[in-house]
Design a protein around this motif. Sequence first.
Motif, short mmCIF file in Angstrom:
data_model
loop_
_atom_site.label_atom_id
_atom_site.label_comp_id
_atom_site.label_asym_id
_atom_site.label_seq_id
_atom_site.Cartn_x
_atom_site.Cartn_y
_atom_site.Cartn_z
N PHE A 158 -5.83 5.78 6.40
CA PHE A 158 -6.53 4.78 7.20
C PHE A 158 -6.35 5.09 8.69
O PHE A 158 -7.31 5.09 9.47
CB PHE A 158 -6.03 3.37 6.87
CG PHE A 158 -6.73 2.29 7.64
CD1 PHE A 158 -7.88 1.70 7.14
CD2 PHE A 158 -6.25 1.86 8.87
CE1 PHE A 158 -8.54 0.70 7.86
CE2 PHE A 158 -6.90 0.88 9.59
CZ PHE A 158 -8.04 0.30 9.08
N GLU A 177 -2.08 6.07 1.63
CA GLU A 177 -3.26 5.27 1.91
C GLU A 177 -3.24 4.73 3.35
O GLU A 177 -4.27 4.71 4.03
CB GLU A 177 -3.36 4.12 0.91
CG GLU A 177 -4.69 3.43 0.90
CD GLU A 177 -4.85 2.47 -0.27
OE1 GLU A 177 -5.70 1.56 -0.14
OE2 GLU A 177 -4.15 2.61 -1.30
N ILE A 178 -2.07 4.31 3.80
CA ILE A 178 -1.94 3.83 5.18
C ILE A 178 -2.18 4.97 6.16
O ILE A 178 -2.93 4.82 7.14
CB ILE A 178 -0.54 3.20 5.41
CG1 ILE A 178 -0.36 1.99 4.50
CG2 ILE A 178 -0.36 2.81 6.88
CD1 ILE A 178 1.06 1.47 4.43
N LEU A 210 0.83 -1.20 0.00
CA LEU A 210 0.00 0.00 0.00
C LEU A 210 0.87 1.26 0.00
O LEU A 210 1.89 1.30 0.68
CB LEU A 210 -0.89 0.04 1.24
CG LEU A 210 -1.99 -1.00 1.33
CD1 LEU A 210 -2.73 -0.85 2.66
CD2 LEU A 210 -2.95 -0.86 0.18
N ASN A 250 -0.57 -6.19 0.84
CA ASN A 250 -1.82 -5.96 1.56
C ASN A 250 -2.66 -7.24 1.51
O ASN A 250 -3.81 -7.22 1.10
CB ASN A 250 -2.55 -4.78 0.90
CG ASN A 250 -3.76 -4.33 1.68
OD1 ASN A 250 -3.85 -4.51 2.88
ND2 ASN A 250 -4.71 -3.73 0.98
N THR A 268 -7.19 -2.12 3.57
CA THR A 268 -8.01 -1.02 3.06
C THR A 268 -9.12 -1.38 2.10
O THR A 268 -9.98 -0.55 1.85
CB THR A 268 -7.13 0.04 2.37
OG1 THR A 268 -6.41 -0.60 1.32
CG2 THR A 268 -6.16 0.66 3.37
N ARG A 275 -14.30 -1.59 10.67
CA ARG A 275 -14.17 -0.27 10.06
C ARG A 275 -15.27 0.71 10.47
O ARG A 275 -15.35 1.82 9.96
CB ARG A 275 -14.09 -0.39 8.54
CG ARG A 275 -12.63 -0.70 8.16
CD ARG A 275 -12.51 -1.99 7.37
NE ARG A 275 -11.10 -2.32 7.15
CZ ARG A 275 -10.48 -3.28 7.83
NH1 ARG A 275 -11.10 -3.96 8.77
NH2 ARG A 275 -9.22 -3.56 7.58
#
Length: 183
Positions: free
Chosen positions: A47, A43-44, A39, A68, A81, A101
């Motif tokens: 998150f 993006e990490i 990733l 990932n 993700t 999530r």
Amino acid sequence: MDSWDEGGVRARIREMAARDPGLERFGADTHRYELGPALPEAEIRAFEETHGIALPADYRSFVAEVGNGPAGPCHGLMPLTVPRPEAGEEWAVDDEWEQDRLPGRLAAPFPLPEPRPGPIGPPADALSLGTLMLAEHGCGVFDRLVLNGPRAGEVWQIDPDWGGFVPVRPDFRAWYADWLASP
């Protein structure tokens, strides 16, 4: 040392796949020894910011440097993700992934200061606050990464019917490395 040898991990997974062409090993028919791309840092970070957490360094570096999911222990490492590709049937793991999530769930305090062996019954989901589901064993048994509190970074297994909620590895690196080292 939080960095991973991406080439070494991928080479070992290829070796495991070569030894199991019929996908007979537990979980192999699900993850198929395939490891997705790593990733991007953005993006990490997004998150972590969205969920108000900091991922444990060894897990964070794995998804940033190696991949990932899904190749990994049990039925495979769940992606951070994006949900797993549609498998044509509904699995409990899909609901567990989505529940993790929900707003505030990952940032909630981990409720157990000590292991809780034996049957725990419902509502087991309240015990998994502050943890991220890593993999499913089947029959409602999951390996989870503790995200906060004194147990942060440990991998625990939740088995509501028989085994309780107990630590299985001191950290993600040990959890994943044990799978890579298994015959």
